[in-house]
Scaffold this motif. Structure first.
Motif, PDB file in Angstrom:
ATOM      1  N   TRP A  50       6.628  10.495   9.838  1.00 43.24           N
ATOM      2  CA  TRP A  50       5.859   9.713   8.872  1.00 43.24           C
ATOM      3  C   TRP A  50       6.575   8.461   8.392  1.00 43.24           C
ATOM      4  N   PHE A  51       7.882   8.564   8.182  1.00 44.10           N
ATOM      5  CA  PHE A  51       8.600   7.483   7.510  1.00 44.10           C
ATOM      6  C   PHE A  51       9.678   6.813   8.351  1.00 44.10           C
ATOM      7  N   GLY A  52       9.918   7.305   9.563  1.00 47.54           N
ATOM      8  CA  GLY A  52      10.862   6.647  10.462  1.00 47.54           C
ATOM      9  C   GLY A  52      12.317   6.875  10.126  1.00 47.54           C
ATOM     10  N   VAL A  53      12.619   7.831   9.268  1.00 50.22           N
ATOM     11  CA  VAL A  53      13.993   8.172   8.896  1.00 50.22           C
ATOM     12  C   VAL A  53      14.176   9.664   9.119  1.00 50.22           C
ATOM     13  N   ARG A  54      15.243  10.031   9.828  1.00 51.65           N
ATOM     14  CA  ARG A  54      15.508  11.452  10.021  1.00 51.65           C
ATOM     15  C   ARG A  54      16.364  11.953   8.860  1.00 51.65           C
ATOM     16  N   PRO A  55      15.795  12.791   8.002  1.00 47.23           N
ATOM     17  CA  PRO A  55      16.533  13.228   6.813  1.00 47.23           C
ATOM     18  C   PRO A  55      17.519  14.345   7.127  1.00 47.23           C
ATOM     19  N   GLN A  56      18.455  14.541   6.237  1.00 48.72           N
ATOM     20  CA  GLN A  56      19.454  15.580   6.392  1.00 48.72           C
ATOM     21  C   GLN A  56      19.189  16.718   5.395  1.00 48.72           C
ATOM     22  N   MET A  68       0.837  -1.189   0.000  1.00 47.90           N
ATOM     23  CA  MET A  68       0.000   0.000   0.000  1.00 47.90           C
ATOM     24  C   MET A  68       0.881   1.253   0.000  1.00 47.90           C
ATOM     25  N   ILE A  69       0.526   2.212  -0.815  1.00 46.92           N
ATOM     26  CA  ILE A  69       1.295   3.449  -0.900  1.00 46.92           C
ATOM     27  C   ILE A  69       1.030   4.311   0.329  1.00 46.92           C
ATOM     28  N   ARG A  70       2.112   4.758   0.960  1.00 45.42           N
ATOM     29  CA  ARG A  70       1.995   5.695   2.080  1.00 45.42           C
ATOM     30  C   ARG A  70       2.018   7.105   1.506  1.00 45.42           C
ATOM     31  N   LYS A  71       0.897   7.789   1.650  1.00 47.04           N
ATOM     32  CA  LYS A  71       0.765   9.120   1.056  1.00 47.04           C
ATOM     33  C   LYS A  71       0.808  10.197   2.139  1.00 47.04           C
ATOM     34  N   ILE A  85      12.391  11.062  -0.055  1.00 47.43           N
ATOM     35  CA  ILE A  85      11.835   9.729  -0.303  1.00 47.43           C
ATOM     36  C   ILE A  85      12.741   8.954  -1.263  1.00 47.43           C
ATOM     37  N   LYS A  86      13.209   9.637  -2.293  1.00 44.62           N
ATOM     38  CA  LYS A  86      14.113   9.002  -3.257  1.00 44.62           C
ATOM     39  C   LYS A  86      15.482   8.756  -2.641  1.00 44.62           C
ATOM     40  N   ALA A 119      10.181   2.991   0.195  1.00 43.58           N
ATOM     41  CA  ALA A 119       9.366   2.290  -0.793  1.00 43.58           C
ATOM     42  C   ALA A 119       7.891   2.659  -0.659  1.00 43.58           C
ATOM     43  N   ASP A 120       7.215   2.709  -1.789  1.00 48.97           N
ATOM     44  CA  ASP A 120       5.762   2.929  -1.829  1.00 48.97           C
ATOM     45  C   ASP A 120       5.345   4.159  -1.027  1.00 48.97           C
ATOM     46  N   ALA A 121       6.004   5.261  -1.278  1.00 48.99           N
ATOM     47  CA  ALA A 121       5.689   6.506  -0.585  1.00 48.99           C
ATOM     48  C   ALA A 121       5.634   7.644  -1.599  1.00 48.99           C
TER      49      ALA A 121
END
Length: 283
Positions: free
Chosen positions: A257-263, A1-4, A25-26, A31-33
């Motif tokens: 939302w995605f469980g990753v802390r981005p930089q 399922m796509i996480r939107k 996201i990229k 995946a699927d976001a």
């Protein structure tokens, strides 16, 4: 399922949040976001919030003119949103939708990133303006340890309302015509108004009384270097532009939302600048 996830506003075509979040996201291989724009007229806001999860959205960002209305519509808020009475981030929790506010976080994170030598506790802060952005910034600066917040605003009653509503412990209000007195001994000068933005008139304020060591920043980022920042740099003050606030305020939401802390990287900054038709300023 796509996480939107989406950004909600009216209008919304101007928002660069999809560019930022879809880059992350990229980059992190989520995946699927997907992150989308969602145009929401004010009269459809409450129905949209009720349907958000049903439409497959796990969260959202909120932009003008909905920040205060979303706060009022949601039953759960984090401490910052509760204090500011405004929401810019929605997260789905086990208890339902929760409203959060990351604007102040984004402001402080930008200063720490671009001017790591600066400490809020080193002296008074001068804040130009008393609008919505000023509320988030004042609360964040107080939490960061600023010993005094000097608010310079054309309307004294609005500045007083900000101080009273946020219960700022060490705030002083200055008339716009008395800005020079406010600048004396300051550690930071921040413009929270739209003055200096493309299409608006420039901010007309003398910096003569500002200490040379004081950091000067502007939440305006179109142009990237406003007249205020240019004048400050010309007299030797360190400066920080406003683009980083936009980038950093997005970090906590993406992590939730995605469980990753981005930089926030130079690559991301260059991507957004290119989308704006700008290049990095050369000092």
């Amino acid at each position: 399922m796509i996480r939107k996830v989406c950004v909600m506003g009216w209008p919304i075509t101007h928002s660069r949040s999809p560019l930022i979040h879809n880059h992350w996201i990229k980059t992190y291989g989520i995946a699927d976001a997907v992150y989308e724009r969602l145009a929401v007229p004010p009269q459809e806001l409450n129905a949209t919030l009720r349907s958000l999860n049903d439409w497959g959205f796990i969260g959202a960002n909120v932009t003008v003119p909905h920040k205060e209305a979303v706060f009022a519509a949601l039953m759960r808020h984090d401490a910052v949103a509760a204090r500011l009475k405004a929401v810019n981030t929605i997260v789905t929790t086990d208890m339902g939708l929760e409203g959060r506010n990351t604007d102040g976080y984004g402001f402080i994170a930008n200063l720490k990133d671009r001017a790591p030598f600066w400490l809020a506790s080193d002296g008074p802060v001068v804040m130009l303006g008393a609008g919505g952005a000023a509320r988030a910034i004042a609360a964040a600066l107080e939490a960061e340890g600023a010993p005094e917040i000097r608010i310079v605003n054309r309307t004294r009653t609005r500045a007083a309302a900000l101080v009273d509503d946020l219960k700022l412990k060490a705030a002083r209000i200055y008339e716009w015509t008395d800005a020079a007195s406010a600048l004396a001994g300051a550690n930071l000068l921040v413009n929270t108004t739209t003055l200096g933005m493309k299409g608006e008139r420039d901010l007309d304020i003398s910096l003569d009384a500002l200490p040379a060591r004081a950091l000067v920043t502007d939440i305006v980022y179109t142009p990237l270097e406003t007249a205020l920042l240019r004048a400050a740099r010309a007299r030797g003050n360190p400066t920080v532009d406003g683009l980083g606030m936009l980038l950093h305020q997005a970090v906590p939401g993406f992590e939730a939302w995605f469980g990753v802390r981005p930089q926030v990287t130079p690559e991301l900054r260059a991507l957004v600048l290119a989308d704006m038709g700008l290049a990095e300023e050369k000092n």
